[in-house]
Scaffold this active site. Structure first.
Site, short mmCIF file in Angstrom:
data_model
loop_
_atom_site.label_atom_id
_atom_site.label_comp_id
_atom_site.label_asym_id
_atom_site.label_seq_id
_atom_site.Cartn_x
_atom_site.Cartn_y
_atom_site.Cartn_z
N ASP A 1 0.82 -1.22 0.00
CA ASP A 1 0.00 0.00 0.00
C ASP A 1 0.86 1.28 0.00
OD1 ASP A 1 -1.88 1.97 0.54
OD2 ASP A 1 -2.38 1.25 2.55
N HIS B 1 -3.97 4.45 6.73
CA HIS B 1 -2.87 3.94 5.91
C HIS B 1 -1.52 4.16 6.57
CE1 HIS B 1 -5.43 3.24 2.38
NE2 HIS B 1 -6.12 4.30 2.80
#
Lengths: 553, 553
Positions: free
Chosen positions: B193, B366
């Site tokens: 990610d 995130h």
């Protein structure tokens, strides 16, 4: 006792918004204005180029206006002047660079004979009952000023846009002493820049960016392309300094960049060695490591030099993997995605790009919290009016002043058009005057309003279907059509069935009207519109604008 | 030597963009998919609702597909599934909450009989030659997974969206040990990610937000209204915890908020005391200081609960000065202005609003730089593929891996549709497959393309002028019109002169054609269009779409 004459302060723009700054000070038969700026359209103002303030109040009070005083030369402070001057002839006062930039703008609008008066920092100008004093500040454009207006009820200070910079590029720091002096003598009211009021701490000095440039320039292998705001003359100067330090020539790209440097240089605001600036057409005479390009487009503006470079659409500059691109600016809210796209495009070409999240290549031009507190501490105003900001900014600034001891009832969050009336001792809200947004689209000023914008929005979302029918004037029978034309609705070649069905729906609606002997156009049109609208919504969940047109022969 | 069978990894979305995540793993006759998400339209995709990936490649290789494995239940990972399932029947694998959310979505699309298979963290599923293992991670939605795919050439790990959270709300931390174990055994490739890769340091734990809520709740005088992402179940849980701590009842507002909490609660992902949740219609039975509202609209979405509350358009909730509004989210790039407007509207009502620049009411879902490095350090992949990011993110992530010792030639920044082929020892680019954006507008999937969008843009900027003329079929003489209808161009009532002039221009153009005996429709239409366009541009510097329509009788 005779009614006491009051001083009125009326913001006509800049309250509850960023931009479009204009403030009226009125005492009896005299008015002075501070700034006259534009703003950019909001997302929903489709197709609008710029937004300027409604100055109906000034037109009505034309005879009273003694002058327009400018704090600095940014568009949100001078951009509406050409439009206002077409309706009002006002003498204008400002520092040399501010008026130099304004002149270029007036020339573009073919406004030749304007009464422009250069004022130096520290000077006072008499405008009716007012004495207007220009006080040096720091900002992201040189020659910026706070303005102190000495009125019959006491001095009012407007900071304009400012930051505190102890190491400015010119060496001339903000005139804190004069602000302190006025503060000691007693200032009636302060209007202060709220743009960065939600940011804690201090804004870094412009000179810190120069250090970053030198580091980046030291390791660049080939051409360096720096995008920044054309009006940030000090930034451009620092880029040129770094270029000269590393023996690089400088090319300017983008109309506003060339204009700005030309004006600033002519007026003595820049320091460029002879031979440093070269023409873009001479670029091929030099190696990449001998060149720096300074361009516009740091906000990802569609037609700007940087955008054209990134999309390989610039006639003279093709990006190479060894080039280094520096975006020396922060995206203005709303421009983040446009800037990210440019960055991605550049990286896809294999070229390195430095932007704000990667290095310290930009500082703001506006004061953060501790700087704003310093100004409040120096000026010690009796009344405080947070200026230049959205409502959320004004509120935080108001809370700051309250936390520093200004009584709550002496702090005013104003709206555009609101009148604040002062005596030597008091301040009170006193009604409102007309204010608002005038939209400029092409040459049209104010001819785009809510109806036009609503239609543009509707058209932008689901496009348009035009239904045309020709009818016999005598018996109201359809003799040609219905024809259906669509734009922005659906790709017609791949949706022929849908369009055939749509035509049948309209036909049926018209036949139904004929049966019912309806010949009135308005009823016919809504029958067509309604039947087609419900058909399309059911079928495809879209709601295009439907425009029925009836022709008679 | 027989040609060696290679493993192919093909991203069909999520590379060079945020969202629309879908990755293909293919070995001989077997394909598994990881995620199948949507993304939101870019600014220039006017009127488009959502964007889904082009899955032509999957349709061509239908017979090979063994399953779709989901990392978590966010729209950018599951949102395109209903559209893809209409063309492909694929068994789907995911954790309980992920599939629970998907089921609600499938029901809305009337897709009943789908093969959904719940997998627990730590479990492996056999899909053709692949063994697929779901590994617990942390993210802004519960039950998120990294996926390890054991392939004939070695294990591949895809992190999905993740952050490292040592104090997650559920108490179950990310399964670092399994990642470490796989890393020690040897991982062929890691996809990780990249969303927050430009942010230094660590993302704060979700539980830090809970502390802020408790502080804010402690001092709230009346109702508390918290807007957040409906899918952030842990955030909602923390708001409910704070409400229960201070003896407040909780009202849910906004369809997706109600849906999400219902599903999460039913599946055992929430811990809500009986009697805490009350119906919005019972609100009047309680005092303000006994209530908390949890709403959607943290991104300033036009029709959301918070927007309706701020604009006084909510049927049940009227904002009061003593209320406290908390926006527990960061604006997604592009939404900054929409959120600011809501904040300003709330402040104008005299209500206090806490948003990100004022307090720590949000943390990201995130991983930041140090977390991403930790994963690289644990997994030690032979090959590295940064995933989930714009090109600029992928580049920074690639540089991070290189700085940590992955050889440059083992790092691949892929584009959507690009094939990366693996043996046990090598990875090489191997051509491309069809990929791209499919635009969804209403019920139409893929019927809005460049031409339609270009027309919508044109219409949105300067509106439209329709010119209709009826002509005699025999002699080509004009027998009715030209009539001019405009929309979104100019406010007609105030521009009658302009419209009269425009009509005269069209008349003259038609007369000129008649003189020249031009009867061909295409030529007539362009004569009308060209003359009107140049007249309008000269006159008002606008360029509306001009639509000439000729009717024949």
């Amino acid at each position: 006792m005779a009614k006491q004459t009051k001083l009125k302060i009326i913001p006509l723009g800049g309250m509850g918004e960023i931009g479009k700054n204009i403030t009226v000070l009125e005492y009896k038969d005299d008015i002075v204005l501070i700034d006259c700026g534009m703003t950019f359209p909001e997302d929903e103002m489709l197709g609008v180029d710029i937004v300027i303030p409604d100055v109906t109040y000034l037109i009505k009070n034309k005879a009273k206006i003694r002058g327009l005083c400018l704090t600095h030369g940014h568009e949100d402070h001078i951009g509406a002047i050409p439009y206002v001057l077409k309706k009002l002839n006002i003498p204008i006062y400002g520092t040399k660079l501010t008026l130099g930039l304004l002149e270029t703008k007036l020339r573009e609008h073919n406004l030749g004979t304007v009464d422009l008066n250069v004022v130096r920092h520290g000077e006072q100008v008499k405008l009716g009952v007012f004495d207007v004093e220009f006080i040096r500040t720091s900002h992201s454009i040189p020659d910026s000023s706070a303005i102190a207006i000495h009125t019959p009820v006491g001095p009012i200070i407007h900071t304009g846009d400012f930051k505190i910079d102890f190491t400015p590029i010119t060496g001339e720091i903000m005139d804190f002493n004069r602000l302190a002096e006025l503060g000691s003598q007693g200032v009636l009211a302060l209007l202060s820049d709220s743009t960065n009021v939600t940011r804690p701490g201090y804004t870094m000095s412009e000179s810190t960016v120069g250090e970053t440039f030198k580091d980046l320039f030291a390791r660049a292998k080939s051409r360096i392309i720096v995008a920044t705001f054309a009006s940030n003359v000090h930034r451009v100067q620092q880029i040129i300094n770094a270029a000269e330090m590393y023996g690089r020539k400088v090319i300017l790209s983008g109309r506003s960049m060339v204009n700005m440097v030309t004006v600033a240089n002519e007026l003595g605001y820049m320091n460029i060695s002879e031979g440093t600036l070269i023409d873009i057409n001479d670029m091929d005479k030099y190696d990449g490591n001998e060149l720096v390009l300074i361009t516009t487009g740091s906000q990802g503006e569609p037609m700007s030099a940087l955008t054209r470079i990134a999309y390989s659409e610039h006639r003279k500059i093709e990006l190479m993997p060894d080039d280094l691109v520096i975006i020396s600016a922060t995206p203005i809210p709303g421009n983040e995605n446009a800037v990210s796209k440019i960055v991605n495009k550049i990286i896809e070409k294999g070229t390195e790009v430095i932007y704000e999240s990667l290095a310290e290549v930009h500082v703001s031009g506006h004061a953060c919290q501790e700087e704003l507190k310093m100004i409040l501490a120096l000026v010690k105003p009796k009344f405080f009016i947070p200026a230049h900001g959205e409502t959320r900014h004004l509120k935080v600034h108001a809370e700051m002043a309250a936390a520093m001891g200004t009584p709550q009832e002496n702090i005013f969050i104003l709206e555009n058009g609101q009148i604040l009336e002062f005596t030597k001792e008091t301040a009170n809200l006193g009604g409102t005057v007309q204010s608002g947004n005038i939209l400029v689209d092409g040459l049209g000023v104010g001819d785009v309003g809510n109806i036009v914008l609503r239609d543009r929005k509707h058209l932008s979302e689901d496009g348009l279907i035009v239904v045309v029918v020709t009818m016999n004037k005598q018996d109201g029978k359809v003799i040609s059509g219905p024809d259906i034309v669509s734009r922005g609705f659906v790709y017609v070649r791949e949706s022929e069935d849908l369009m055939v069905e749509a035509r049948n729906i309209v036909k049926a609606a018209l036949e139904d009207c004929e049966k019912k002997k309806i010949t009135d156009w308005a009823t016919l049109k809504s029958a067509v519109r309604d039947s087609l609208r419900s058909f399309l919504y059911e079928k495809i969940k879209r709601n295009p604008m439907i425009l029925p047109i009836i022709m008679e022969v």
